[in-house]
Write a protein that holds these residues in place. Structure first.
Motif, PDB file in Angstrom:
ATOM      1  N   SER B 279      94.230  56.943  24.980  1.00 53.82           N
ATOM      2  CA  SER B 279      93.216  56.490  24.036  1.00 53.82           C
ATOM      3  C   SER B 279      93.736  55.340  23.191  1.00 53.82           C
ATOM      4  N   PHE B 280      92.804  54.704  22.487  1.00 49.73           N
ATOM      5  CA  PHE B 280      93.126  53.467  21.778  1.00 49.73           C
ATOM      6  C   PHE B 280      92.340  53.398  20.470  1.00 49.73           C
ATOM      7  N   GLY B 281      93.042  53.130  19.366  1.00 51.97           N
ATOM      8  CA  GLY B 281      92.373  52.951  18.079  1.00 51.97           C
ATOM      9  C   GLY B 281      92.704  51.582  17.517  1.00 51.97           C
ATOM     10  N   LEU B 282      91.723  50.946  16.914  1.00 48.28           N
ATOM     11  CA  LEU B 282      91.946  49.599  16.374  1.00 48.28           C
ATOM     12  C   LEU B 282      91.201  49.432  15.050  1.00 48.28           C
ATOM     13  N   ILE B 283      91.886  48.764  14.118  1.00 47.09           N
ATOM     14  CA  ILE B 283      91.275  48.459  12.820  1.00 47.09           C
ATOM     15  C   ILE B 283      91.319  46.954  12.593  1.00 47.09           C
ATOM     16  N   VAL B 284      90.150  46.388  12.294  1.00 49.96           N
ATOM     17  CA  VAL B 284      90.080  44.970  11.930  1.00 49.96           C
ATOM     18  C   VAL B 284      90.413  44.862  10.440  1.00 49.96           C
ATOM     19  N   HIS B 285      91.513  44.182  10.129  1.00 48.44           N
ATOM     20  CA  HIS B 285      91.910  43.999   8.732  1.00 48.44           C
ATOM     21  C   HIS B 285      91.433  42.619   8.280  1.00 48.44           C
ATOM     22  N   HIS B 286      90.600  42.609   7.249  1.00 46.55           N
ATOM     23  CA  HIS B 286      90.009  41.354   6.774  1.00 46.55           C
ATOM     24  C   HIS B 286      91.009  40.608   5.896  1.00 46.55           C
ATOM     25  N   THR B 287      91.636  39.596   6.478  1.00 46.62           N
ATOM     26  CA  THR B 287      92.744  38.886   5.816  1.00 46.62           C
ATOM     27  C   THR B 287      92.458  37.397   5.691  1.00 46.62           C
ATOM     28  N   ASP B 288      91.196  37.032   5.910  1.00 49.44           N
ATOM     29  CA  ASP B 288      90.904  35.612   6.101  1.00 49.44           C
ATOM     30  C   ASP B 288      89.811  35.143   5.140  1.00 49.44           C
ATOM     31  N   SER B 289      90.210  34.879   3.888  1.00 50.03           N
ATOM     32  CA  SER B 289      89.210  34.475   2.895  1.00 50.03           C
ATOM     33  C   SER B 289      88.670  33.076   3.186  1.00 50.03           C
ATOM     34  N   GLU B 290      89.421  32.292   3.940  1.00 51.35           N
ATOM     35  CA  GLU B 290      88.953  30.935   4.230  1.00 51.35           C
ATOM     36  C   GLU B 290      87.813  30.932   5.241  1.00 51.35           C
ATOM     37  N   ARG B 291      88.005  31.602   6.351  1.00 52.22           N
ATOM     38  CA  ARG B 291      86.977  31.587   7.399  1.00 52.22           C
ATOM     39  C   ARG B 291      85.968  32.727   7.233  1.00 52.22           C
ATOM     40  N   GLU B 292      86.399  33.841   6.597  1.00 54.11           N
ATOM     41  CA  GLU B 292      85.484  34.981   6.392  1.00 54.11           C
ATOM     42  C   GLU B 292      85.764  35.578   5.025  1.00 54.11           C
ATOM     43  N   TYR B 293      86.334  36.762   4.934  1.00 47.39           N
ATOM     44  CA  TYR B 293      86.635  37.378   3.641  1.00 47.39           C
ATOM     45  C   TYR B 293      87.985  38.084   3.740  1.00 47.39           C
ATOM     46  N   ALA B 294      88.606  38.305   2.598  1.00 46.58           N
ATOM     47  CA  ALA B 294      89.856  39.071   2.555  1.00 46.58           C
ATOM     48  C   ALA B 294      89.663  40.241   1.603  1.00 46.58           C
ATOM     49  N   TYR B 295      89.794  41.462   2.135  1.00 46.00           N
ATOM     50  CA  TYR B 295      89.619  42.646   1.285  1.00 46.00           C
ATOM     51  C   TYR B 295      90.177  43.867   2.001  1.00 46.00           C
ATOM     52  N   ASP B 296      90.567  44.850   1.239  1.00 40.62           N
ATOM     53  CA  ASP B 296      90.916  46.167   1.778  1.00 40.62           C
ATOM     54  C   ASP B 296      90.783  47.236   0.698  1.00 40.62           C
ATOM     55  N   LYS B 313      99.383  53.011  10.782  1.00 37.74           N
ATOM     56  CA  LYS B 313     100.826  52.791  10.925  1.00 37.74           C
ATOM     57  C   LYS B 313     101.482  54.028  11.523  1.00 37.74           C
ATOM     58  N   GLU B 314     101.084  55.164  10.993  1.00 35.84           N
ATOM     59  CA  GLU B 314     101.659  56.447  11.404  1.00 35.84           C
ATOM     60  C   GLU B 314     101.349  56.778  12.872  1.00 35.84           C
ATOM     61  N   ARG B 315     100.124  56.457  13.289  1.00 40.22           N
ATOM     62  CA  ARG B 315      99.674  56.879  14.621  1.00 40.22           C
ATOM     63  C   ARG B 315      99.719  55.774  15.666  1.00 40.22           C
ATOM     64  N   GLY B 316     100.098  54.586  15.246  1.00 36.58           N
ATOM     65  CA  GLY B 316     100.185  53.506  16.224  1.00 36.58           C
ATOM     66  C   GLY B 316      98.849  52.890  16.591  1.00 36.58           C
ATOM     67  N   TRP B 317      97.850  53.011  15.689  1.00 34.69           N
ATOM     68  CA  TRP B 317      96.611  52.280  15.935  1.00 34.69           C
ATOM     69  C   TRP B 317      96.893  50.791  15.754  1.00 34.69           C
ATOM     70  N   THR B 318      96.210  49.971  16.502  1.00 30.60           N
ATOM     71  CA  THR B 318      96.378  48.525  16.394  1.00 30.60           C
ATOM     72  C   THR B 318      95.654  48.013  15.150  1.00 30.60           C
ATOM     73  N   VAL B 319      96.332  47.198  14.360  1.00 29.40           N
ATOM     74  CA  VAL B 319      95.690  46.592  13.190  1.00 29.40           C
ATOM     75  C   VAL B 319      95.575  45.094  13.435  1.00 29.40           C
ATOM     76  N   VAL B 320      94.336  44.627  13.547  1.00 30.75           N
ATOM     77  CA  VAL B 320      94.083  43.205  13.762  1.00 30.75           C
ATOM     78  C   VAL B 320      94.200  42.470  12.431  1.00 30.75           C
ATOM     79  N   ASP B 321      95.031  41.469  12.408  1.00 32.11           N
ATOM     80  CA  ASP B 321      95.132  40.568  11.253  1.00 32.11           C
ATOM     81  C   ASP B 321      94.198  39.389  11.560  1.00 32.11           C
ATOM     82  N   MET B 322      93.025  39.443  10.970  1.00 30.87           N
ATOM     83  CA  MET B 322      91.972  38.487  11.330  1.00 30.87           C
ATOM     84  C   MET B 322      92.457  37.036  11.289  1.00 30.87           C
ATOM     85  N   LYS B 323      93.215  36.717  10.244  1.00 33.23           N
ATOM     86  CA  LYS B 323      93.664  35.339  10.059  1.00 33.23           C
ATOM     87  C   LYS B 323      94.634  34.921  11.173  1.00 33.23           C
TER      88      LYS B 323
END
Lengths: 334, 334
Positions: B279-296, B313-323
């Motif tokens: 199985s696969f888990g992924l989280i889009v992390h909003h890090t791009d205030s210039e092109r979109e928004y930055a928040y968490d 972090k604990e489970r190895g889900w992929t975290v996308v760094d939008m920027k």
């Protein structure tokens, strides 16, 4: 009779009936239907809506066909099969629950006293449902249904309940799918109950089974995610609930609906009245006490058919006369 | 600049970007993703579960991928887009309802006073939802959403909201489908709201949209079947509601889940913990205030991301760094 005296080719042909058909039958997608009016209107409808360029053409994405289950795809006698499952479960669990012997709902259920079960807003029946359909995880419930399928037998047809399915309807499901239709079950029965075997038996995957259901509760237990079945906010997918269930799960209006009782009337109305596409409604009329059952207005089980039959005449819905229209009722025993 | 001075082939290439890609990019199913770790683990997972004969192979029927919507497939700023729709509707309807000017919920809504709307068990917000999302037929509601899509524009990106969608996620949806995955939306947003445009925008048909919803009421009106939207027994498809919504609508455990906030945590847990399949888990992390928004952690809109990020972090889900991970955010304007 000595099997050795029969040419092997004939034995082989018998063994493979239903999978390899004689050359002539291969061209007939509905071999278990007699060549009566019912079969002709089904085929005419499917040909009409799938003929590209014709005014009646319906794009593949809109070819939604919905099927009631009890009495339409499998029998509902002597009792709806899900009630047979509940009975099987009560019997199985009783030795571990001696306190149930003093439970009036259990006593009424064992006696088959439907009046007692339905008294006081069906309090007794809900108690039986609570004991057999709630309080366990979805995975535990699935396993219980699988065990019942494997172990229990229909009292009259003496085969697993999941082999008591209508061969003509199986052919109809396959015929529609071969013509780009999505086939869905839309039943008053329990969604979780049907999903366990619907793909294997009808070729209908779990996500295309619409049925009655209670709410689920998510929790992590011993570090594992679980969904527990409850009887909170129960949705009853019957009568006026059927169009609601269709919209909630499918989100498009079907163009073909198949039922057998007044409980399917709203679903067939929703499908056939004021539909921008050509549409089709069909009612299976149980007229065959010899091979299956004969009932409509007067029935002790589910499946009362009065107002839907009257409306069928008025609106031109097809009424299948099981005795006259079906060459065979059940598939050969596995 | 005189357009005539530019070779036609370059103009043509610009006009067709997104549909005809240069030869090199055609071999890359995810051209809007930079070649960072996120892209590599996505591709590695898909290749692993689709490789026949491998121990990690997952049959097509079990390849279920679920996507949150707000913040995962499209933005949720400056306000969740469904709130923009509600605002558009209130403004449109106000001239015909002068009595609304004395309604405290309308006044708070017009001022953007979220605290007032959420006071007293969100009484004000529910009033706004009732005025804009209930009391009409499903067909009338669909038309209202269509009108909003056609008329309203995102205040910052100045294009229809349905064109403010993440190009990398569109490519991911297509990539998964090309590998036999079913793609589903599983959102806290309104099911009926998303279904109107989900097929056109995401390639996800209405029957694969899971979301929050109230009950419907079936009735024949002027001889026509209608389904009216109500706020009875509202199901909230968020947080612990997401695994419930998945089971109720899909009936199988997903093998891939994509989200962006703590509201998606239970869904990703349900997908990735104790799953018999890879199985696969992924989280889009909003890090791009210039092109979109930055928040968490600190956000004034929806999309708070704290506990899910820690669990990732604990489970190895992929975290996308939008920027860092996304070459582009939105598709070229239509």
């Amino acid at each position: 009779m000595n099997l050795r005296s029969i040419p092997f080719s004939i034995i082989a042909a018998c063994l493979t009936v239903g999978t390899v058909l004689p050359a002539a039958a291969q061209t007939d997608p509905l071999p278990s239907w007699n060549d009566t009016a019912s079969k002709k209107v089904i085929v005419a409808f499917v040909e009409k809506v799938t003929k590209e360029g014709s005014a009646d053409f319906v794009p593949v994405s809109e070819r939604i066909a919905v099927f009631d289950n009890d009495g339409t795809l499998w029998p509902e006698n002597p009792v709806p099969f899900q009630l047979a499952f509940a009975s099987y479960e009560i019997t199985r669990l009783l030795p571990d629950h001696p306190e149930w012997n003093d439970d009036p709902a259990i006593q009424a259920f064992k006696k088959g006293d439907l009046a007692a079960l339905l008294a006081d807003h069906a309090k007794g029946l809900l108690r039986i449902v609570a004991l057999t359909h709630a309080g366990m995880t979805t995975e535990e419930f699935d396993q219980r249904v699988k065990d019942w399928v494997a172990e229990d037998r229909h009292p009259r047809f003496e085969r697993p309940y999941t082999q008591c399915i209508y061969q003509p309807m199986l052919e109809l499901l396959a015929y529609l799918r071969a013509h780009g239709f999505q086939t869905w079950v839309v039943s008053g029965g329990g969604k979780d109950f049907m999903r366990v075997w619907s793909e294997d038996v009808y070729g209908i995957p779990p996500e295309r089974v619409v049925g009655s259901h209670g709410q689920l509760k998510f929790a992590m237990k011993d570090g594992k995610p679980t969904l527990t079945k409850t009887l909170d906010t129960v949705f009853v997918d019957d009568k006026e609930g059927k169009p609601v269930g269709i919209q909630q799960s499918i989100g498009r209006r079907p163009i073909a609906a198949f039922g057998n009782s007044d409980g399917d009337q709203a679903m067939i109305e929703y499908t056939t009245i004021d539909n921008p596409h050509p549409s089709f409604g069909l009612i299976v009329h149980h007229t065959d006490s010899e091979r299956e059952y004969a009932y409509d207005a007067e029935t002790k089980s589910s499946g009362k058919l009065v107002t839907a039959l009257a409306e069928a005449k008025e609106r031109g819905w097809t009424v299948v006369d099981m005795k006259a229209d079906w060459k065979s009722v059940f598939p050969p025993e596995r």
